[in-house]
Design a protein around this motif. Structure first.
Motif, PDB file in Angstrom:
ATOM      1  N   ALA A 193      98.346  62.704 -62.929  1.00 40.67           N
ATOM      2  CA  ALA A 193      99.202  63.398 -63.901  1.00 40.67           C
ATOM      3  C   ALA A 193     100.669  63.187 -63.529  1.00 40.67           C
ATOM      4  N   LEU A 194     100.963  63.298 -62.231  1.00 37.37           N
ATOM      5  CA  LEU A 194     102.347  63.071 -61.776  1.00 37.37           C
ATOM      6  C   LEU A 194     102.785  61.648 -62.098  1.00 37.37           C
ATOM      7  N   GLU A 195     101.864  60.718 -61.924  1.00 37.16           N
ATOM      8  CA  GLU A 195     102.219  59.320 -62.218  1.00 37.16           C
ATOM      9  C   GLU A 195     102.460  59.113 -63.717  1.00 37.16           C
ATOM     10  N   TRP A 196     101.633  59.752 -64.561  1.00 42.52           N
ATOM     11  CA  TRP A 196     101.869  59.633 -66.008  1.00 42.52           C
ATOM     12  C   TRP A 196     103.249  60.185 -66.369  1.00 42.52           C
ATOM     13  N   LEU A 197     103.662  61.229 -65.631  1.00 45.98           N
ATOM     14  CA  LEU A 197     104.968  61.837 -65.913  1.00 45.98           C
ATOM     15  C   LEU A 197     106.116  61.086 -65.236  1.00 45.98           C
ATOM     16  N   GLY A 198     105.784  60.025 -64.509  1.00 48.54           N
ATOM     17  CA  GLY A 198     106.822  59.248 -63.828  1.00 48.54           C
ATOM     18  C   GLY A 198     107.391  59.965 -62.630  1.00 48.54           C
ATOM     19  N   GLN A 199     106.594  60.879 -62.010  1.00 48.00           N
ATOM     20  CA  GLN A 199     107.081  61.616 -60.833  1.00 48.00           C
ATOM     21  C   GLN A 199     106.089  61.477 -59.675  1.00 48.00           C
ATOM     22  N   PRO A 200     105.795  60.257 -59.237  1.00 47.70           N
ATOM     23  CA  PRO A 200     104.796  60.126 -58.168  1.00 47.70           C
ATOM     24  C   PRO A 200     105.252  60.846 -56.899  1.00 47.70           C
ATOM     25  N   SER A 201     104.282  61.390 -56.167  1.00 51.42           N
ATOM     26  CA  SER A 201     104.621  62.141 -54.954  1.00 51.42           C
ATOM     27  C   SER A 201     103.895  61.514 -53.758  1.00 51.42           C
ATOM     28  N   ASP A 202     104.679  61.160 -52.727  1.00 51.20           N
ATOM     29  CA  ASP A 202     104.077  60.552 -51.529  1.00 51.20           C
ATOM     30  C   ASP A 202     103.108  61.514 -50.850  1.00 51.20           C
ATOM     31  N   GLU A 203     103.480  62.807 -50.822  1.00 47.46           N
ATOM     32  CA  GLU A 203     102.619  63.797 -50.150  1.00 47.46           C
ATOM     33  C   GLU A 203     101.267  63.890 -50.845  1.00 47.46           C
ATOM     34  N   ILE A 204     101.299  63.873 -52.178  1.00 47.38           N
ATOM     35  CA  ILE A 204     100.038  63.990 -52.922  1.00 47.38           C
ATOM     36  C   ILE A 204      99.213  62.708 -52.755  1.00 47.38           C
ATOM     37  N   VAL A 205      99.908  61.570 -52.685  1.00 48.16           N
ATOM     38  CA  VAL A 205      99.183  60.304 -52.463  1.00 48.16           C
ATOM     39  C   VAL A 205      98.508  60.340 -51.097  1.00 48.16           C
ATOM     40  N   ARG A 206      99.245  60.823 -50.069  1.00 53.41           N
ATOM     41  CA  ARG A 206      98.663  60.912 -48.712  1.00 53.41           C
ATOM     42  C   ARG A 206      97.455  61.842 -48.715  1.00 53.41           C
ATOM     43  N   LEU A 207      97.594  62.961 -49.434  1.00 51.39           N
ATOM     44  CA  LEU A 207      96.478  63.916 -49.507  1.00 51.39           C
ATOM     45  C   LEU A 207      95.278  63.270 -50.187  1.00 51.39           C
ATOM     46  N   GLN A 208      95.548  62.567 -51.285  1.00 54.17           N
ATOM     47  CA  GLN A 208      94.423  61.952 -51.997  1.00 54.17           C
ATOM     48  C   GLN A 208      93.783  60.844 -51.151  1.00 54.17           C
ATOM     49  N   ASP A 209      94.602  60.128 -50.377  1.00 53.83           N
ATOM     50  CA  ASP A 209      94.038  59.093 -49.496  1.00 53.83           C
ATOM     51  C   ASP A 209      93.090  59.716 -48.474  1.00 53.83           C
ATOM     52  N   ALA A 210      93.537  60.852 -47.889  1.00 47.57           N
ATOM     53  CA  ALA A 210      92.696  61.519 -46.880  1.00 47.57           C
ATOM     54  C   ALA A 210      91.410  62.034 -47.517  1.00 47.57           C
ATOM     55  N   LEU A 211      91.544  62.614 -48.699  1.00 46.70           N
ATOM     56  CA  LEU A 211      90.345  63.123 -49.392  1.00 46.70           C
ATOM     57  C   LEU A 211      89.458  61.953 -49.846  1.00 46.70           C
ATOM     58  N   GLY A 212      90.099  60.846 -50.215  1.00 46.58           N
ATOM     59  CA  GLY A 212      89.337  59.657 -50.624  1.00 46.58           C
ATOM     60  C   GLY A 212      88.539  59.092 -49.454  1.00 46.58           C
ATOM     61  N   ALA A 213      89.147  59.120 -48.252  1.00 52.69           N
ATOM     62  CA  ALA A 213      88.438  58.634 -47.055  1.00 52.69           C
ATOM     63  C   ALA A 213      87.221  59.515 -46.793  1.00 52.69           C
ATOM     64  N   PHE A 214      87.392  60.834 -47.011  1.00 48.75           N
ATOM     65  CA  PHE A 214      86.242  61.744 -46.876  1.00 48.75           C
ATOM     66  C   PHE A 214      85.159  61.365 -47.898  1.00 48.75           C
ATOM     67  N   GLY A 215      85.588  61.108 -49.145  1.00 48.16           N
ATOM     68  CA  GLY A 215      84.621  60.750 -50.196  1.00 48.16           C
ATOM     69  C   GLY A 215      83.859  59.480 -49.840  1.00 48.16           C
ATOM     70  N   ASP A 216      84.584  58.478 -49.319  1.00 48.56           N
ATOM     71  CA  ASP A 216      83.938  57.208 -48.930  1.00 48.56           C
ATOM     72  C   ASP A 216      82.923  57.440 -47.809  1.00 48.56           C
ATOM     73  N   ALA A 217      83.326  58.276 -46.826  1.00 47.11           N
ATOM     74  CA  ALA A 217      82.421  58.550 -45.703  1.00 47.11           C
ATOM     75  C   ALA A 217      81.165  59.272 -46.192  1.00 47.11           C
ATOM     76  N   PHE A 218      81.352  60.169 -47.150  1.00 52.92           N
ATOM     77  CA  PHE A 218      80.214  60.918 -47.703  1.00 52.92           C
ATOM     78  C   PHE A 218      79.241  59.967 -48.415  1.00 52.92           C
ATOM     79  N   VAL A 219      79.808  59.046 -49.182  1.00 57.02           N
ATOM     80  CA  VAL A 219      78.968  58.078 -49.916  1.00 57.02           C
ATOM     81  C   VAL A 219      78.192  57.204 -48.929  1.00 57.02           C
ATOM     82  N   ALA A 220      78.851  56.805 -47.843  1.00 56.45           N
ATOM     83  CA  ALA A 220      78.184  55.964 -46.828  1.00 56.45           C
ATOM     84  C   ALA A 220      76.980  56.697 -46.237  1.00 56.45           C
ATOM     85  N   VAL A 221      77.164  57.983 -45.948  1.00 54.22           N
ATOM     86  CA  VAL A 221      76.061  58.784 -45.392  1.00 54.22           C
ATOM     87  C   VAL A 221      74.931  58.904 -46.421  1.00 54.22           C
ATOM     88  N   ARG A 222      75.316  59.101 -47.680  1.00 53.07           N
ATOM     89  CA  ARG A 222      74.300  59.263 -48.736  1.00 53.07           C
ATOM     90  C   ARG A 222      73.448  57.985 -48.875  1.00 53.07           C
TER      91      ARG A 222
END
Lengths: 266, 170
Positions: A193-222
């Motif tokens: 949503a921030l990107e659609w509004l032209g206001q990308p946030s580095d902090e939110i990207v870092r957070l999503q990267d960390a959560l994405g790494a968790f998601g990838d690890a979860f899928v690997a276990v599954r």
């Protein structure tokens, strides 16, 4: 006499009221002039559908999934209920191929890798069939005619998404992986949503990267649980379980740091 | 199956002048014709009217044209929480077996265009047989039965004025 009095008092009170109303109207109306068209990500989807169909580059499938996620957020911001299910349908066919591409990129016990390659072939066939359907063609045509959404609408949508994310995050310290998944999906929406509004946030990207790494690890276990058998898998599963625990811990830590950024957006 | 054939609400008219001004092809212009303010009002009344009748859907199909998408978006209020919307180009073309094969569900809405929806009524109720029905913008035809040639009967014809009257009975 009368004219002096008028000059001293300034403009007629009614004129001040009118100017205030006009100014208020202009403040409200101004954001509506800004329009956010979905064209860039629709083009991105079209290009990567073609790449995914050819099947030479795994990035094609990944980018189909990325474009679908961004377009769904655009629909959310614009209050569109329709087309979500068509995009979800497409994502459901692209996701297993991408997930298996990621699994197969790492070192795996040979028999397990062979089973995943067989799964990958099936998933890829299903995806290619989906990419040739009338439903995909209709979806792309439908997305192409949607009018741009107004920035004010998008800003309201961002606030809504952020509040929802913060509410989900309140349960993070107590709840298990299900809550972390819900927060992961919600943070992804806020980021896009921030990107659609032209206001990308580095902090939110870092957070999503960390959560994405968790998601990838979860899928690997599954996948390891579903398709990994035999003694060769024992050590591999221990490694994956450790990676999952570490990724979850890191994601929670990054969440704590990024929460003030989200609070400022809400 | 309960099948609701819904003609999109009133949209901006076909206008060659506008096509030239917008520098798009007539086909592109037709696909991007949006509902008018009157169309949006019609749509709200249609949704309220159907709601009064207790209508809900488990599947909602619509064409890829904007006026159909907007109408379906309004009707999505009546969609079950786990209901599904599907975009299909077959609702912008003469109806046939291919459309039947695509549809699933027990309470289904098809949001489309004339003359195809009217012809679809003829196929489903009278196996074609030169029967068609003229459905007005934001009008609804409610069919019940099996989704095959001649497999359905008309349960209700709900023109906009009837839906408007139902909507007023709040």
């Amino acid at each position: 006499m009368a004219s002096t009095r008028v000059a001293r008092r300034g403009p007629h009170p009614a004129a001040r009221v009118v100017r205030a109303i006009v100014a208020k109207h202009e403040r409200r109306a101004a954001p509506k002039l800004e329009a956010i068209a979905l064209t860039p990500w629709l083009d991105h989807l079209r290009i990567h559908v073609a790449i995914a169909k050819r099947g030479h580059d795994p990035e094609g499938v990944h980018q189909v999934r990325v474009a679908v996620a961004r377009l769904r957020v655009w629909l959310d911001l614009g209050g569109w209920r329709v087309l979500h299910d068509d995009l979800r349908w497409l994502r459901a066919r692209a996701a297993p191929v991408r997930d298996l591409d990621v699994q197969l990129a790492r070192e795996l016990p040979p028999a397990y890798a062979e089973r995943l390659r067989a799964e990958h072939r099936l998933a890829r066939e299903a995806l290619v069939r989906a990419l040739q359907t009338d439903r995909l063609h209709a979806l792309l045509s439908a997305l192409a005619v949607l009018p741009p959404l107004s920035a004010s609408e998008a800003r309201d949508g961002l606030e809504r998404l952020t509040r929802r994310t913060l509410a989900l995050g309140r349960a993070l310290p107590r709840d298990g992986y299900a809550c972390l998944h819900a927060v992961r999906r919600s943070v992804r929406r806020v980021r896009f949503a921030l990107e659609w509004l032209g206001q990308p946030s580095d902090e939110i990207v870092r957070l999503q990267d960390a959560l994405g790494a968790f998601g990838d690890a979860f899928v690997a276990v599954r996948y390891a649980k579903e398709h990994g058998r035999g003694p060769e898998m024992a050590e591999h599963r221990r490694v994956l379980d450790r990676e999952l625990r570490d990724a979850a811990r890191k994601a929670r830590a990054v969440w704590r740091r990024a929460r003030p950024v989200l609070e400022a957006l809400a | 199956m309960d099948l609701f054939l819904v003609r999109h609400a009133r949209a901006v008219p076909r206008d060659a002048g506008a096509v030239v001004a917008a520098r798009v092809s007539a086909r592109e212009w037709n696909a991007a014709r949006a509902l008018t303010p009157r169309g949006h009002a019609q749509l709200r009344r249609m949704v309220r009217g159907l709601d009064r009748l207790g209508v809900s859907f488990d599947h909602l199909y619509h064409s890829a044209k904007l006026r159909s998408i907007e109408t379906a978006n309004g009707l999505a209020e009546l969609l079950d929480d786990d209901g599904e919307t599907v975009t299909t180009e077959r609702l912008s073309a003469p109806p046939g077996e291919a459309l039947f094969a695509e549809i699933s569900g027990d309470r289904v809405a098809l949001v489309g265009h004339e003359p195809h929806l009217g012809a679809l009524v003829g196929l489903l109720v009278a196996k074609g047989a030169d029967v068609t029905l003229d459905i007005k913008p934001s009008g609804v035809v409610w069919l019940r039965g099996e989704l095959r040639l001649g497999g359905m009967h008309v349960r209700a014809v709900l023109p906009p004025r009837v839906l408007r009257a139902l909507a007023r009975r709040a």
